[in-house]
Design a protein around this motif. Structure first.
Motif, PDB file in Angstrom:
ATOM      1  N   LEU A 202      32.811 -32.485-117.020  1.00 45.74           N
ATOM      2  CA  LEU A 202      33.466 -33.660-116.452  1.00 45.74           C
ATOM      3  C   LEU A 202      34.180 -34.416-117.564  1.00 45.74           C
ATOM      4  N   HIS A 203      35.394 -34.856-117.305  1.00 48.28           N
ATOM      5  CA  HIS A 203      36.175 -35.603-118.289  1.00 48.28           C
ATOM      6  C   HIS A 203      36.592 -36.933-117.676  1.00 48.28           C
ATOM      7  N   ILE A 204      36.408 -38.019-118.439  1.00 46.14           N
ATOM      8  CA  ILE A 204      36.818 -39.356-118.003  1.00 46.14           C
ATOM      9  C   ILE A 204      37.701 -39.941-119.088  1.00 46.14           C
ATOM     10  N   ALA A 205      38.915 -40.314-118.719  1.00 46.56           N
ATOM     11  CA  ALA A 205      39.902 -40.794-119.687  1.00 46.56           C
ATOM     12  C   ALA A 205      39.829 -42.306-119.835  1.00 46.56           C
ATOM     13  N   PRO A 206      40.379 -42.839-120.931  1.00 44.79           N
ATOM     14  CA  PRO A 206      40.465 -44.300-121.070  1.00 44.79           C
ATOM     15  C   PRO A 206      41.184 -44.914-119.870  1.00 44.79           C
ATOM     16  N   GLY A 207      40.669 -46.045-119.396  1.00 49.68           N
ATOM     17  CA  GLY A 207      41.262 -46.732-118.248  1.00 49.68           C
ATOM     18  C   GLY A 207      40.723 -46.298-116.907  1.00 49.68           C
ATOM     19  N   GLU A 208      39.820 -45.312-116.892  1.00 52.54           N
ATOM     20  CA  GLU A 208      39.304 -44.787-115.626  1.00 52.54           C
ATOM     21  C   GLU A 208      37.899 -45.297-115.323  1.00 52.54           C
ATOM     22  N   ILE A 209      37.654 -45.555-114.036  1.00 55.37           N
ATOM     23  CA  ILE A 209      36.317 -45.835-113.527  1.00 55.37           C
ATOM     24  C   ILE A 209      35.911 -44.635-112.680  1.00 55.37           C
ATOM     25  N   CYS A 210      34.813 -43.993-113.038  1.00 53.01           N
ATOM     26  CA  CYS A 210      34.365 -42.798-112.322  1.00 53.01           C
ATOM     27  C   CYS A 210      33.006 -43.041-111.686  1.00 53.01           C
ATOM     28  N   ALA A 211      32.929 -42.820-110.380  1.00 59.70           N
ATOM     29  CA  ALA A 211      31.657 -42.919-109.662  1.00 59.70           C
ATOM     30  C   ALA A 211      30.961 -41.568-109.682  1.00 59.70           C
ATOM     31  N   PHE A 212      29.659 -41.599-109.872  1.00 56.61           N
ATOM     32  CA  PHE A 212      28.831 -40.398-109.933  1.00 56.61           C
ATOM     33  C   PHE A 212      27.849 -40.499-108.778  1.00 56.61           C
ATOM     34  N   ILE A 213      28.013 -39.664-107.758  1.00 59.28           N
ATOM     35  CA  ILE A 213      27.210 -39.828-106.548  1.00 59.28           C
ATOM     36  C   ILE A 213      26.459 -38.545-106.207  1.00 59.28           C
ATOM     37  N   GLY A 214      25.378 -38.734-105.472  1.00 65.58           N
ATOM     38  CA  GLY A 214      24.517 -37.626-105.071  1.00 65.58           C
ATOM     39  C   GLY A 214      23.185 -38.180-104.617  1.00 65.58           C
ATOM     40  N   HIS A 215      22.435 -37.368-103.895  1.00 64.73           N
ATOM     41  CA  HIS A 215      21.126 -37.793-103.415  1.00 64.73           C
ATOM     42  C   HIS A 215      20.167 -38.028-104.582  1.00 64.73           C
ATOM     43  N   ASN A 216      19.062 -38.712-104.320  1.00 67.60           N
ATOM     44  CA  ASN A 216      18.007 -38.847-105.317  1.00 67.60           C
ATOM     45  C   ASN A 216      17.542 -37.457-105.748  1.00 67.60           C
ATOM     46  N   GLY A 217      17.408 -37.280-107.060  1.00 67.27           N
ATOM     47  CA  GLY A 217      16.989 -35.981-107.575  1.00 67.27           C
ATOM     48  C   GLY A 217      18.120 -35.003-107.794  1.00 67.27           C
ATOM     49  N   ALA A 218      19.367 -35.456-107.595  1.00 66.19           N
ATOM     50  CA  ALA A 218      20.505 -34.550-107.759  1.00 66.19           C
ATOM     51  C   ALA A 218      20.795 -34.232-109.216  1.00 66.19           C
ATOM     52  N   GLY A 219      20.327 -35.088-110.135  1.00 69.48           N
ATOM     53  CA  GLY A 219      20.583 -34.862-111.559  1.00 69.48           C
ATOM     54  C   GLY A 219      21.447 -35.928-112.200  1.00 69.48           C
ATOM     55  N   LYS A 220      21.727 -37.017-111.473  1.00 66.18           N
ATOM     56  CA  LYS A 220      22.614 -38.059-111.994  1.00 66.18           C
ATOM     57  C   LYS A 220      22.026 -38.761-113.222  1.00 66.18           C
ATOM     58  N   THR A 221      20.779 -39.204-113.102  1.00 69.81           N
ATOM     59  CA  THR A 221      20.164 -39.934-114.212  1.00 69.81           C
ATOM     60  C   THR A 221      19.965 -39.021-115.418  1.00 69.81           C
TER      61      THR A 221
END
Length: 236
Positions: free
Chosen positions: A22-41
């Motif tokens: 995953l790549h996030i550039a300067p100036g971007e807001i990126c949401a990271f979504i998924g069910h609990n236990g998906a691996g987000k944290t």
């Protein structure tokens, strides 16, 4: 600003994150979504250098989290879903402690603390011990502390949990301001309506695998983000 290349992390036999890029550039807001236990944290903690990946690379502002962790941490701020603050300190002592760690000058810290504490209506409580704060007040203190050193990248795990509507609105405005000034934001959330309205990009994770990512408009098309998320979950 944030580059994740082929991140993989397992806990014993359980794969938490598998080959995520995953790549996030300067100036971007990126949401990271998924069910609990998906691996987000797990992903977020790997980006912050809290967890060591099994394989893959993570770069912040061009610096490797694995090879230059201190330099990376100077460039970022991390706000967990349940801030673990030093409750024996007063609010102002905690903020000065954080400012000391990041080498923020007295003049800069005073102006920034004054601005953000006033915005979040926390000024009158800064002399009180953090142990006396409500969950929402602790969340506000954590947000203020994250902004003190003007990080390039802000990483947040469910940042709106515990905030009242006024504070939530203010945080969204500060997130937009941060990105207008060239910063970037990567945050997890279950509040899909907020993500849809606020974010430039979105990444959807299921069982440690990235199942969709891109600009908000490209991912959701003519549907709502909630509809797309539920469809992807059903297909996977």
């Amino acid at each position: 600003m944030l580059v994740i290349n082929h991140l993989t992390k397992a806990f014993g036999d359980k794969l938490a994150v598998g080959d995520l890029s995953l790549h996030i550039a300067p100036g971007e807001i990126c949401a990271f979504i998924g069910h609990n236990g998906a691996g987000k944290t797990t992903t977020i903690k790997a980006c912050c250098g809290i967890l060591q990946p099994d394989s893959g690379e993570i770069f912040i502002a061009g610096k490797s989290v694995a090879n230059d962790p201190i330099a990376c941490k100077k460039e970022l701020a991390y706000i967990p879903d349940n801030p673990d603050l030093y409750e024996f300190l007063s609010g102002i002592q905690y903020l000065n402690f954080v400012a000391d760690i990041f080498g923020v000058s007295q003049a800069d810290r005073q102006s920034r603390i004054h601005r953000y504490a006033d915005l979040f209506d926390l000024t009158s409580d800064l002399a009180q011990p953090v142990s006396s704060y409500s969950h929402g007040m602790k969340q506000k203190l954590a947000i203020i502390s994250a902004l003190l050193h003007e990080p390039k990248l802000i990483i947040m795990d469910e940042p709106f949990v515990g905030l009242d509507p006024t504070a939530s609105h203010l945080l969204k405005e500060l997130m937009r301001e941060h990105c207008r000034n060239g910063g970037a934001i990567f945050f997890s959330t279950h509040v899909l309506e907020v993500a849809e309205k606020l974010c430039d990009k979105v990444a959807i994770l299921r069982k440690g695998k990235l199942i969709a990512s891109g600009t908000m408009e490209d991912v959701k098309g003519n549907q709502s983000l909630e509809e797309v998320f539920l469809e992807l979950e059903a297909e996977s």
